[in-house]
Design a protein around this motif. Structure first.
Motif, PDB file in Angstrom:
ATOM      1  N   ASP A   1     -11.406 -11.799   5.124  1.00  7.94           N
ATOM      2  CA  ASP A   1     -12.727 -12.349   5.438  1.00  7.94           C
ATOM      3  C   ASP A   1     -13.418 -11.583   6.563  1.00  7.94           C
ATOM      4  OD1 ASP A   1     -11.138 -13.055   7.547  1.00  7.94           O
ATOM      5  OD2 ASP A   1     -11.626 -15.203   7.509  1.00  7.94           O
ATOM      6  N   GLY A   2     -12.828 -10.441   6.980  1.00  8.30           N
ATOM      7  CA  GLY A   2     -13.428  -9.645   8.037  1.00  8.30           C
ATOM      8  C   GLY A   2     -12.965  -9.993   9.436  1.00  8.30           C
ATOM      9  N   THR A   3     -12.118 -10.997   9.567  1.00 13.63           N
ATOM     10  CA  THR A   3     -11.595 -11.371  10.877  1.00 13.63           C
ATOM     11  C   THR A   3     -10.781 -10.225  11.472  1.00 13.63           C
ATOM     12  OG1 THR A   3     -11.451 -13.681  10.224  1.00 13.63           O
ATOM     13  CG2 THR A   3     -10.155 -13.016  12.135  1.00 13.63           C
ATOM     14  N   GLU A   4     -11.020  -9.920  12.739  1.00 13.70           N
ATOM     15  CA  GLU A   4     -10.288  -8.841  13.421  1.00 13.70           C
ATOM     16  C   GLU A   4      -9.352  -9.425  14.476  1.00 13.70           C
ATOM     17  OE1 GLU A   4     -13.071  -6.012  14.916  1.00 13.70           O
ATOM     18  OE2 GLU A   4     -13.678  -5.324  12.918  1.00 13.70           O
ATOM     19  N   VAL A   5      -8.133  -8.918  14.481  1.00 11.76           N
ATOM     20  CA  VAL A   5      -7.118  -9.392  15.419  1.00 11.76           C
ATOM     21  C   VAL A   5      -6.423  -8.183  16.030  1.00 11.76           C
ATOM     22  CG1 VAL A   5      -5.016 -10.753  15.713  1.00 11.76           C
ATOM     23  CG2 VAL A   5      -6.742 -11.483  14.054  1.00 11.76           C
ATOM     24  N   SER A   6      -6.267  -8.191  17.356  1.00  7.73           N
ATOM     25  CA  SER A   6      -5.518  -7.150  18.057  1.00  7.73           C
ATOM     26  C   SER A   6      -4.290  -7.769  18.703  1.00  7.73           C
ATOM     27  CB  SER A   6      -6.385  -6.483  19.132  1.00  7.73           C
ATOM     28  OG  SER A   6      -7.460  -5.783  18.526  1.00  7.73           O
ATOM     29  N   VAL A   7      -3.161  -7.066  18.592  1.00 15.18           N
ATOM     30  CA  VAL A   7      -1.900  -7.593  19.107  1.00 15.18           C
ATOM     31  C   VAL A   7      -1.213  -6.529  19.947  1.00 15.18           C
ATOM     32  CG1 VAL A   7       0.356  -8.539  18.509  1.00 15.18           C
ATOM     33  CG2 VAL A   7      -1.623  -9.024  17.056  1.00 15.18           C
ATOM     34  N   ARG A   8      -0.803  -6.902  21.156  1.00 19.03           N
ATOM     35  CA  ARG A   8      -0.001  -6.012  21.988  1.00 19.03           C
ATOM     36  C   ARG A   8       1.460  -6.176  21.592  1.00 19.03           C
ATOM     37  NH1 ARG A   8      -1.974  -1.725  24.813  1.00 19.03           N
ATOM     38  NH2 ARG A   8      -4.093  -2.192  25.496  1.00 19.03           N
ATOM     39  N   ALA A   9       1.960  -5.239  20.827  1.00 16.80           N
ATOM     40  CA  ALA A   9       3.335  -5.332  20.339  1.00 16.80           C
ATOM     41  C   ALA A   9       4.303  -4.837  21.405  1.00 16.80           C
ATOM     42  CB  ALA A   9       3.488  -4.501  19.062  1.00 16.80           C
ATOM     43  N   ALA A  10       5.383  -5.562  21.610  1.00 13.49           N
ATOM     44  CA  ALA A  10       6.385  -5.180  22.608  1.00 13.49           C
ATOM     45  C   ALA A  10       7.777  -5.462  22.063  1.00 13.49           C
ATOM     46  CB  ALA A  10       6.170  -5.947  23.909  1.00 13.49           C
TER      47      ALA A  10
ATOM     48  N   LEU B   1       2.767  -9.212   6.313  1.00 17.33           N
ATOM     49  CA  LEU B   1       1.331  -9.269   6.649  1.00 17.33           C
ATOM     50  C   LEU B   1       0.506  -8.424   5.684  1.00 17.33           C
ATOM     51  CD1 LEU B   1       1.620  -8.987  10.532  1.00 17.33           C
ATOM     52  CD2 LEU B   1       1.232 -11.062   9.202  1.00 17.33           C
ATOM     53  N   THR B   2       0.853  -8.484   4.405  1.00 17.96           N
ATOM     54  CA  THR B   2       0.190  -7.650   3.407  1.00 17.96           C
ATOM     55  C   THR B   2      -1.234  -8.105   3.100  1.00 17.96           C
ATOM     56  OG1 THR B   2       1.242  -8.979   1.666  1.00 17.96           O
ATOM     57  CG2 THR B   2       2.359  -6.940   2.329  1.00 17.96           C
ATOM     58  N   ASP B   3      -1.622  -9.289   3.556  1.00 25.09           N
ATOM     59  CA  ASP B   3      -3.006  -9.738   3.374  1.00 25.09           C
ATOM     60  C   ASP B   3      -3.932  -9.192   4.453  1.00 25.09           C
ATOM     61  OD1 ASP B   3      -2.281 -11.180   1.146  1.00 25.09           O
ATOM     62  OD2 ASP B   3      -1.929 -13.040   2.267  1.00 25.09           O
ATOM     63  N   TRP B   4      -3.376  -8.435   5.389  1.00 22.82           N
ATOM     64  CA  TRP B   4      -4.163  -7.892   6.492  1.00 22.82           C
ATOM     65  C   TRP B   4      -4.163  -6.365   6.409  1.00 22.82           C
ATOM     66  CZ3 TRP B   4      -6.559 -10.950  10.269  1.00 22.82           C
ATOM     67  CH2 TRP B   4      -6.268 -12.320  10.185  1.00 22.82           C
ATOM     68  N   ARG B   5      -5.311  -5.771   6.724  1.00 24.39           N
ATOM     69  CA  ARG B   5      -5.443  -4.316   6.685  1.00 24.39           C
ATOM     70  C   ARG B   5      -5.341  -3.729   8.090  1.00 24.39           C
ATOM     71  NH1 ARG B   5     -10.204  -2.957   5.957  1.00 24.39           N
ATOM     72  NH2 ARG B   5     -11.233  -4.977   5.753  1.00 24.39           N
ATOM     73  N   LEU B   6      -4.639  -2.608   8.178  1.00 25.74           N
ATOM     74  CA  LEU B   6      -4.578  -1.837   9.413  1.00 25.74           C
ATOM     75  C   LEU B   6      -5.695  -0.781   9.398  1.00 25.74           C
ATOM     76  CD1 LEU B   6      -0.756  -1.598   9.318  1.00 25.74           C
ATOM     77  CD2 LEU B   6      -2.013  -2.485  11.294  1.00 25.74           C
ATOM     78  N   PRO B   7      -6.034  -0.189  10.532  1.00 25.57           N
ATOM     79  CA  PRO B   7      -7.127   0.799  10.566  1.00 25.57           C
ATOM     80  C   PRO B   7      -6.895   1.947   9.596  1.00 25.57           C
ATOM     81  CG  PRO B   7      -6.513   0.175  12.787  1.00 25.57           C
ATOM     82  CD  PRO B   7      -5.485  -0.433  11.884  1.00 25.57           C
ATOM     83  N   PRO B   8      -7.954   2.459   8.972  1.00 28.87           N
ATOM     84  CA  PRO B   8      -7.800   3.558   8.012  1.00 28.87           C
ATOM     85  C   PRO B   8      -7.341   4.841   8.691  1.00 28.87           C
ATOM     86  CG  PRO B   8     -10.116   3.227   8.522  1.00 28.87           C
ATOM     87  CD  PRO B   8      -9.363   2.089   9.178  1.00 28.87           C
ATOM     88  N   SER B   9      -6.611   5.627   7.947  1.00 26.19           N
ATOM     89  CA  SER B   9      -6.157   6.911   8.447  1.00 26.19           C
ATOM     90  C   SER B   9      -6.085   7.879   7.273  1.00 26.19           C
ATOM     91  CB  SER B   9      -4.790   6.777   9.127  1.00 26.19           C
ATOM     92  OG  SER B   9      -4.438   7.969   9.777  1.00 26.19           O
ATOM     93  N   ALA B  10      -5.968   9.161   7.565  1.00 31.91           N
ATOM     94  CA  ALA B  10      -5.935  10.162   6.501  1.00 31.91           C
ATOM     95  C   ALA B  10      -5.295  11.438   7.022  1.00 31.91           C
ATOM     96  CB  ALA B  10      -7.348  10.447   5.993  1.00 31.91           C
ATOM     97  N   ILE B  11      -4.827  12.254   6.084  1.00 34.28           N
ATOM     98  CA  ILE B  11      -4.339  13.592   6.427  1.00 34.28           C
ATOM     99  C   ILE B  11      -5.539  14.531   6.453  1.00 34.28           C
ATOM    100  CG2 ILE B  11      -2.870  15.513   5.733  1.00 34.28           C
ATOM    101  CD1 ILE B  11      -1.038  13.566   4.364  1.00 34.28           C
TER     102      ILE B  11
END
Length: 299
Positions: free
Chosen positions: A207-216, A258-268
């Motif tokens: 739905d476009g919701t953005e979430v940031s997580v500090r992973a430790a 967490l397959t329903d959530w997208r991570l930032p796009p990246s490319a070679i």
């Protein structure tokens, strides 16, 4: 109009590259005095010093640092122009300096380099494998293979294809600690971090919701491959690209979450220094790498 002293600019670029007057003189095949006179001549024309000179050390002034990239481009374009003017039947020859990420390099780039050298015996390649961010202009690389969502840059970039990141864990870890269903829950888990990726893990929901997580967690490493043994042994949750974890996902030793959530796009991408002209040997390797690295990217 006074024409620029292109010889002096080229010699200045060579001194910067070899970090000494004597090194530049040996590389160019002229005397050290000739190199010194050319640099002095350029300094007089510019009205500013380019180097701090002592008996033990030669370092760039701030003005010299600002002009070093310009000099490198002047020299590179002159070399490329001469190569382009040569007989088309002449085989490409000379040194190419290449940098690539460690895992992608070992899995794919090294084999391609070996095959390319078989086809072009007059070419030499200096290959640097590192996951650290490299300044290809300052460090004199002709080609960089990069995995990123690239910001605006003066570098020239050729996008080859997407790279998908997965949040993954071993079944044993999830059985013992539960499976997160929302990125915010990662704060309650042990996360294994890739130290060359700065900042939080960022997710976007359907739905476009953005979430940031500090992973430790208990382990950080500057190589994605270095995290795999700990992930397989159930020591935590990781976030790694497909070309590193596809084998484990296929075998089931790691599973995606967490397959329903997208991570930032990246490319070679294939990156080269700015400038319209490239030596024929660099153009040949660029074309070869582009054609073959595209095959490992999902369509």
């Amino acid at each position: 109009m006074r024409l620029p002293d292109l010889e002096a600019w080229a010699i200045f670029a060579s001194v910067v590259d070899h970090r000494s007057f004597s090194g530049a003189a040996d590389a160019i095949g002229v005397s050290k005095a000739t190199v010194s006179k050319a640099v002095t001549r350029l300094e007089e024309q510019l009205g500013q010093s380019l180097f701090h000179r002592t008996s033990r050390k030669l370092t760039l002034t701030e003005n010299g640092k600002a002009l070093a990239d310009h000099a490198a481009r002047i020299l590179a374009e002159a070399v490329a122009a001469e190569e382009a003017a040569r007989d088309a039947a002449t085989a490409p020859a000379g040194l190419i300096r290449v940098t690539a990420p460690m895992t992608l390099g070992l899995l794919h780039v090294t084999d391609l380099i070996a095959e390319f050298l078989k086809q072009h015996p007059a070419i030499e390649i200096d290959l640097n494998l590192s996951d650290a961010r490299v300044d290809i202009v300052a460090e004199g690389f002709d080609i960089a293979v990069r995995i990123a969502d690239l910001p605006d840059s003066s570098l020239r970039a050729r996008r080859l294809g997407p790279v998908t990141a997965h949040v993954i864990a071993a079944p044993a870890y999830l059985a013992a600690h539960g499976t997160p269903t929302h990125p915010a829950q990662l704060g309650e888990h042990r996360c294994l971090g890739y130290s060359n990726a700065t900042g939080p893990w960022r997710f976007t929901g359907a739905d476009g919701t953005e979430v940031s997580v500090r992973a430790a967690g208990p382990l950080r490493a500057n190589s994605g491959d270095a995290l795999l043994p700990a992930l397989r042994q159930g020591l935590g949750i990781g976030c790694l690209p497909d070309f590193i974890v596809d084998g484990d996902l296929a075998r089931g030793t790691l599973v995606p979450i967490l397959t329903d959530w997208r991570l930032p796009p990246s490319a070679i991408h294939l990156m080269t220094p700015p400038g319209a002209l490239r030596p024929a040997r660099v153009e040949a390797l660029l074309t070869y790498l582009a054609e073959n690295l595209r095959r490992i990217c999902p369509s």
